[in-house]
Design an enzyme around this catalytic site. Structure first.
Site, short mmCIF file in Angstrom:
data_model
loop_
_atom_site.label_atom_id
_atom_site.label_comp_id
_atom_site.label_asym_id
_atom_site.label_seq_id
_atom_site.Cartn_x
_atom_site.Cartn_y
_atom_site.Cartn_z
N HIS A 25 0.99 -1.28 0.06
CA HIS A 25 0.06 -0.17 -0.15
C HIS A 25 0.90 1.22 -0.15
O HIS A 25 2.26 1.19 0.27
CB HIS A 25 -0.91 0.05 1.35
CG HIS A 25 -2.01 -0.82 0.90
ND1 HIS A 25 -2.96 -0.93 2.03
CD2 HIS A 25 -2.31 -1.90 0.03
CE1 HIS A 25 -4.03 -2.12 1.61
NE2 HIS A 25 -3.38 -2.56 0.59
N GLU A 27 0.90 3.82 1.82
CA GLU A 27 1.63 4.03 3.19
C GLU A 27 3.00 3.24 3.42
O GLU A 27 4.35 3.93 3.86
CB GLU A 27 0.87 3.80 4.48
CG GLU A 27 -0.59 4.71 4.57
CD GLU A 27 -1.62 3.89 3.90
OE1 GLU A 27 -2.55 3.96 4.22
OE2 GLU A 27 -1.17 3.05 2.67
N ARG A 159 -11.16 3.39 -20.37
CA ARG A 159 -11.42 2.13 -20.48
C ARG A 159 -10.35 0.91 -19.37
O ARG A 159 -11.04 0.04 -18.73
CB ARG A 159 -11.01 1.24 -21.80
CG ARG A 159 -12.26 1.77 -22.81
CD ARG A 159 -11.98 1.14 -24.27
NE ARG A 159 -12.98 1.62 -25.20
CZ ARG A 159 -12.95 1.31 -26.40
NH1 ARG A 159 -11.96 0.42 -27.03
NH2 ARG A 159 -13.98 1.62 -27.29
N THR A 171 -24.27 0.22 -32.23
CA THR A 171 -23.07 0.34 -32.25
C THR A 171 -22.12 -0.73 -32.80
O THR A 171 -21.18 -0.84 -33.92
CB THR A 171 -22.49 0.59 -30.92
OG1 THR A 171 -23.19 1.95 -30.54
CG2 THR A 171 -21.04 1.01 -30.82
N LEU A 179 -14.04 -2.70 -28.00
CA LEU A 179 -14.11 -2.54 -26.71
C LEU A 179 -12.92 -3.18 -25.80
O LEU A 179 -13.14 -3.79 -24.69
CB LEU A 179 -15.54 -3.27 -26.23
CG LEU A 179 -16.88 -2.62 -27.15
CD1 LEU A 179 -18.02 -3.05 -26.43
CD2 LEU A 179 -16.79 -0.88 -26.88
#
Length: 336
Positions: A25, A27, A159, A171, A179
């Site tokens: 992480h 930190e 995306r 589409t 995509l």
């Protein structure tokens, strides 16, 4: 997306960010960079330090071990599992402060915060490529780009940061899209590809169907024929019964979709806008003019659209001659 900065006596002594799922992480990275200089310091962090064992140990324990004196937190962690880190640190004498740059932190991770109280409905971003006169479908039927190359690269970046991308059957037929995220930033997991197709008529030779076994693809339909179901299933496409968006969202919950980006044509955009299921509206507007016969995504919501577009945008950027504008149609939940 979390970042952390360790400051001692007005000097930055350590910086870090959460690079990828399962890694250290922010930190932890910042404290490692600071080393012994973290003693008596102030840590600034985007999200409240976690207080549980998950993919990594709790950040609160490392903060205590490093003898950090104060932690300034932009946004509280809303989850029951990881939250409560500030209280835990306070019990051991670490001063805590919330709310610095809170709005920016909430916006940065809006789908995460939204999912904490709305787990069965994803955060929805509607992306529109509009002409100068606010239209999006060329009435001539000619396939051509409205937006420029810079805008298209930005779309690939967007995306790469969502869980699923949706379009309508129109589409698929008009553009035969892939995509997929094909920019410089690669997603850890390829976004689920979704087609809203009432009768499951998506062509079997379309790119989405032909590549369904490599990239997860789903169709939401209403009472499709058994023949179509079998053909699509054999191609690797998941088909779900969904008479309306609420039913589709229930299915997406099973896929773990927290952030859905809708890229469909005018009709799909109209459906999401009419139903009030759009949280962020991203418009890429080009200098191209399509004329009065072209379709508008704001049909039946003209009054609401005028209000949305008149509001101060969350973000606006120039991409060559195109302009990208992000509008907030829904507030990110606060948890403190």
């Amino acid at each position: 997306m979390v970042g952390a900065v360790v400051v001692r006596d007005g000097v930055v002594v350590g910086e870090g960010y959460h690079a990828r799922y399962g890694d250290a992480h922010a930190e932890v990275v910042a404290l490692k960079a600071a080393g012994d200089r973290a003693r008596g310091s102030t840590m600034y962090v985007t999200l409240e330090p976690c207080n549980h064992f998950g993919k990594t140990p709790p950040c609160t324990e490392l903060i205590l071990q490093a003898r950090v004196s104060r932690v300034v937190i932009a946004a509280a962690d809303p989850t029951a599992l990881a939250g409560g880190g500030a209280r835990y640190l306070a019990d051991y004498g670490v001063q805590g402060e919330f709310g610095v740059e809170e709005e920016a932190a909430l916006e940065l991770n809006a789908p995460f915060f939204y999912a904490a109280i709305n787990p069965r409905r994803p955060w929805v971003t509607l992306k529109l490529a509009l002409s100068k006169d606010g239209k999006m479908n060329d009435p001539s039927g000619e396939r051509r780009w409205i937006s420029n190359e810079q805008s298209r690269q930005e779309v690939h970046r967007l995306r790469a940061n969502v869980d699923a991308i949706a379009v309508g059957l129109g589409t698929v037929r008009a553009d035969n899209p892939q995509l997929t995220a094909r920019g410089s930033i690669k997603p850890r997991v390829a976004p689920l590809r979704i087609i809203f197709d009432r009768h499951a008529e998506t062509p079997l030779d379309s790119t989405l169907v032909r590549t369904a076994k490599e990239t997860p693809t789903a169709i939401f339909a209403h009472h499709p024929s058994v023949t179509r179901l079998a053909a699509l299933h054999n191609a690797g496409v998941d088909v779900f019964e969904a008479q309306h968006l609420a039913a589709a969202f229930e299915a997406l919950y099973g896929f773990g979709v927290q952030h859905l980006m809708v890229e469909g044509g005018a009709r799909v955009a109209q459906e999401f806008l009419r139903s009030g299921q759009v949280d962020r509206l991203i418009i890429f507007q080009s200098p191209v003019t399509l004329g009065a016969n072209a379709l508008s995504p704001f049909t039946d919501v003209e009054a609401e659209a005028r209000e949305w577009l008149a509001s101060p945008p969350i973000l606006q950027r120039e991409l060559g001659e195109d302009v990208m504008t992000v509008y907030g149609l829904c507030e990110v939940p606060h948890y403190r």
